[in-house]
Scaffold this active site. Sequence first.
Site, PDB file in Angstrom:
ATOM      1  N   SER A   3       2.250 -92.304  35.894  1.00 17.77           N
ATOM      2  CA  SER A   3       2.033 -92.692  34.496  1.00 17.77           C
ATOM      3  C   SER A   3       0.752 -92.130  33.908  1.00 17.77           C
ATOM      4  O   SER A   3       0.454 -92.375  32.738  1.00 17.77           O
ATOM      5  CB  SER A   3       1.999 -94.220  34.397  1.00 17.77           C
ATOM      6  OG  SER A   3       0.834 -94.749  34.989  1.00 17.77           O
ATOM      7  N   THR A  42       0.083 -96.424  32.234  1.00 22.38           N
ATOM      8  CA  THR A  42      -1.172 -95.950  31.660  1.00 22.38           C
ATOM      9  C   THR A  42      -2.264 -96.631  32.439  1.00 22.38           C
ATOM     10  O   THR A  42      -2.021 -97.640  33.088  1.00 22.38           O
ATOM     11  CB  THR A  42      -1.251 -96.439  30.181  1.00 22.38           C
ATOM     12  OG1 THR A  42      -0.250 -95.797  29.427  1.00 22.38           O
ATOM     13  CG2 THR A  42      -2.602 -96.220  29.530  1.00 22.38           C
ATOM     14  N   THR A  70      -3.329 -91.637  29.820  1.00 20.67           N
ATOM     15  CA  THR A  70      -1.904 -91.797  30.115  1.00 20.67           C
ATOM     16  C   THR A  70      -1.132 -90.487  30.005  1.00 20.67           C
ATOM     17  O   THR A  70      -1.557 -89.566  29.305  1.00 20.67           O
ATOM     18  CB  THR A  70      -1.284 -92.792  29.109  1.00 20.67           C
ATOM     19  OG1 THR A  70       0.050 -93.103  29.488  1.00 20.67           O
ATOM     20  CG2 THR A  70      -1.258 -92.233  27.697  1.00 20.67           C
ATOM     21  N   ARG A  79       5.029 -85.997  20.784  1.00 19.51           N
ATOM     22  CA  ARG A  79       4.878 -87.442  20.528  1.00 19.51           C
ATOM     23  C   ARG A  79       3.505 -87.901  21.048  1.00 19.51           C
ATOM     24  O   ARG A  79       3.121 -87.607  22.172  1.00 19.51           O
ATOM     25  CB  ARG A  79       5.988 -88.208  21.247  1.00 19.51           C
ATOM     26  CG  ARG A  79       5.902 -89.748  21.119  1.00 19.51           C
ATOM     27  CD  ARG A  79       5.228 -90.377  22.317  1.00 19.51           C
ATOM     28  NE  ARG A  79       5.352 -91.848  22.317  1.00 19.51           N
ATOM     29  CZ  ARG A  79       4.696 -92.643  23.140  1.00 19.51           C
ATOM     30  NH1 ARG A  79       3.874 -92.135  24.031  1.00 19.51           N
ATOM     31  NH2 ARG A  79       4.848 -93.945  23.092  1.00 19.51           N
ATOM     32  N   VAL A  80       2.777 -88.599  20.205  1.00 18.95           N
ATOM     33  CA  VAL A  80       1.503 -89.182  20.622  1.00 18.95           C
ATOM     34  C   VAL A  80       1.683 -90.697  20.592  1.00 18.95           C
ATOM     35  O   VAL A  80       2.208 -91.239  19.615  1.00 18.95           O
ATOM     36  CB  VAL A  80       0.361 -88.725  19.687  1.00 18.95           C
ATOM     37  CG1 VAL A  80      -0.925 -89.489  19.978  1.00 18.95           C
ATOM     38  CG2 VAL A  80       0.123 -87.223  19.838  1.00 18.95           C
ATOM     39  N   GLY A  81       1.267 -91.356  21.651  1.00 16.80           N
ATOM     40  CA  GLY A  81       1.423 -92.815  21.724  1.00 16.80           C
ATOM     41  C   GLY A  81       0.205 -93.536  21.171  1.00 16.80           C
ATOM     42  O   GLY A  81      -0.588 -92.986  20.399  1.00 16.80           O
ATOM     43  N   ASP A  82       0.055 -94.767  21.601  1.00 13.01           N
ATOM     44  CA  ASP A  82      -1.063 -95.592  21.135  1.00 13.01           C
ATOM     45  C   ASP A  82      -2.370 -95.279  21.854  1.00 13.01           C
ATOM     46  O   ASP A  82      -3.456 -95.497  21.309  1.00 13.01           O
ATOM     47  CB  ASP A  82      -0.729 -97.079  21.329  1.00 13.01           C
ATOM     48  CG  ASP A  82      -0.403 -97.415  22.787  1.00 13.01           C
ATOM     49  OD1 ASP A  82       0.150 -96.549  23.498  1.00 13.01           O
ATOM     50  OD2 ASP A  82      -0.712 -98.545  23.219  1.00 13.01           O
ATOM     51  N   THR A  99      -1.535-101.229  27.540  1.00 10.52           N
ATOM     52  CA  THR A  99      -0.529-100.374  28.163  1.00 10.52           C
ATOM     53  C   THR A  99       0.838-100.929  27.751  1.00 10.52           C
ATOM     54  O   THR A  99       0.960-102.110  27.426  1.00 10.52           O
ATOM     55  CB  THR A  99      -0.635-100.383  29.699  1.00 10.52           C
ATOM     56  OG1 THR A  99      -0.407-101.713  30.176  1.00 10.52           O
ATOM     57  CG2 THR A  99      -2.002 -99.922  30.178  1.00 10.52           C
ATOM     58  N   GLY A 100       1.842-100.079  27.788  1.00 15.04           N
ATOM     59  CA  GLY A 100       3.182-100.523  27.409  1.00 15.04           C
ATOM     60  C   GLY A 100       3.700 -99.735  26.221  1.00 15.04           C
ATOM     61  O   GLY A 100       3.217 -98.630  25.948  1.00 15.04           O
ATOM     62  N   GLY A 132       3.955 -97.978  23.260  1.00 17.88           N
ATOM     63  CA  GLY A 132       2.943 -97.541  22.302  1.00 17.88           C
ATOM     64  C   GLY A 132       3.368 -97.704  20.862  1.00 17.88           C
ATOM     65  O   GLY A 132       2.546 -98.034  19.997  1.00 17.88           O
TER      66      GLY A 132
HETATM   67  N1  ASP Z   1       1.206 -96.964  25.879  1.00 20.12           N
HETATM   68  C1  ASP Z   1       1.613 -95.712  26.440  1.00 20.12           C
HETATM   69  C2  ASP Z   1       2.340 -94.924  25.414  1.00 20.12           C
HETATM   70  O1  ASP Z   1       3.094 -95.481  24.640  1.00 20.12           O
HETATM   71  C3  ASP Z   1       2.468 -95.833  27.619  1.00 20.12           C
HETATM   72  C4  ASP Z   1       2.177 -96.949  28.551  1.00 20.12           C
HETATM   73  O2  ASP Z   1       1.160 -97.572  28.495  1.00 20.12           O
HETATM   74  O3  ASP Z   1       2.969 -97.244  29.409  1.00 20.12           O
HETATM   75  O4  ASP Z   1       2.209 -93.725  25.436  1.00 20.12           O
END
Ligand code: ASP
Length: 376
Positions: free
Chosen positions: A91, A223, A241, A251-254, A274-275, A277
Site C-alpha cells: 500500500s 497507506t 501511499t 488519480r490523486v487521493g486524499d 487512511t482509507g 480517499g
Molecule cells: N487514502 C488513500 C487513497 O485514497 C488510500 C488508503 O489510505 O488506503 O489514496
Amino acid sequence: MTQFARRSFLVGGGLAALPLLGDGDGNLCGQEKPAARKLPAKGHFPIKAVSSANGMAATARAVELMRRGVDPLEAVVQGVAIVEADPNDTSVGYGGLPNELGIVELDAAVMHGPRHRAGAVGALRGIRHPAQVALKVLETTDHVLLVGEGARQFARVHGFREENLLTDKARKIWLHWKQNLSDQDDWLAPADDPEVSAFFHEHTRTLQLAGKTVRRFVRPTGTIHCAGMNAQGDICCTTTTSGLAFKIPGRVGDSPIIGAGLYVDNEVGSCGSTGRGEANLQNLASFLAVELMRGGMSPKEAGMATCRRIAEHTKRRDLLDDEGRPIFDLKFYLLDKRGRHAGVSLWGPAKFAVTDEQGTRLEDCAFLYKRPADHS
Ligand code: ASP
C-alpha cells in the site's frame, strides 16, 4: 453560555450543526483559546508518535530520533521511509499496488506544525520515497503540491534515484485483477496462484446489498500516516501511499491534500487518515477533526464526530449497505497538544500504532460500525 455549558453542547453531538463563524476576535466559534488549556512546560511534553497499524517500526524510529533532538518532521519522514521501502507492504512506496496500467503512482504529504508549512507530491512515478520528495517541496520551494511529471523532474534534480517500483508480487496481483476484469475482452481467466488467491480472498467482503448477502472484492486501499510530538510540544506529520489499487492513471487521493490526508495546527493537534480517499476529499476530514479538537473535543471524540460526518455525507446508494452504512472504510489517527491520542475507524475492530514512554504497541481504534467476522 458558560464554558461548561458550551462544552457539554459540543460533546453532546450538536457539533454536526456547529457553524464555522468568526467571533470577531479572529477565532472560530466553539474555539477554545490555547491559553485556557493546562499544558506542560516546553521541554516537558510527552515525546510520542502515532500511526496507522502498519507503522510500528515507523513510530518507534520517529520517537528514537525525536529523543535525540531530531526535528519531528524529519523524524516521522525517516520513520515512514521504513515502510516505503518495504516490498511486502503493498500500500506504500516500493511494492505498492499499481494503477490500472500496471504503473505504481505515489502520493505523499508532510506538514510542519511550528512553521505551519506543508509540502506534497501527487501521482509521482519511479521514486521510492515520496514523503522525502514532499519534504523537499516544503523546504526548497514556494509551492505546496507538485504532481506527475513535474514532481518526477523535481525529485530527479534533487538527486532522488529513479527505479521500477513494481515488485513481482504487486505485478502478479495486478495481472490477476486485469485478467479477471471482464468476460468481454481478450484476457483469459488466470491460472491459480496460491499467493495471489490469498490476497484476493483477504480483500473479499460479505455485504448486505439490495436485500441479498453478496461476496464482493473490495479494491485494496492502504497507506501510512505518522504524526510525532517532541518534548517542546511541536507536532509534525506525514502521509504516504500508493493509493487506491488499480486506479485510473493520474488519480490523486486524499493523502497529499492538506486538510484531507493530514493536517496539523501546532497549538491544537494533528490528524491524518487512511482509507477511501474520495470520501475524505469531499469532507476535508483531517482539517475538520483538528477544528473539533480546537473546539474542546478529545482526539477520540473529534475522530468519532468526523466519522459520523463522513457517514452522513455519503449519499450514493452504491456506497451504502442495506442499513444505510458506508460500505467503505476510513480511519483517522489523532494527536492533541496535551499529548492525548486516538485511532478511530468507520468499521472496527481495527488497530493503530503508538510509541511513547510506555513503548511501542498496537492499540484499538474506536469505531462506528462493527464488521462481520469475515470482513477483515
Ligand atoms: N487514502 C488513500 C487513497 O485514497 C488510500 C488508503 O489510505 O488506503 O489514496
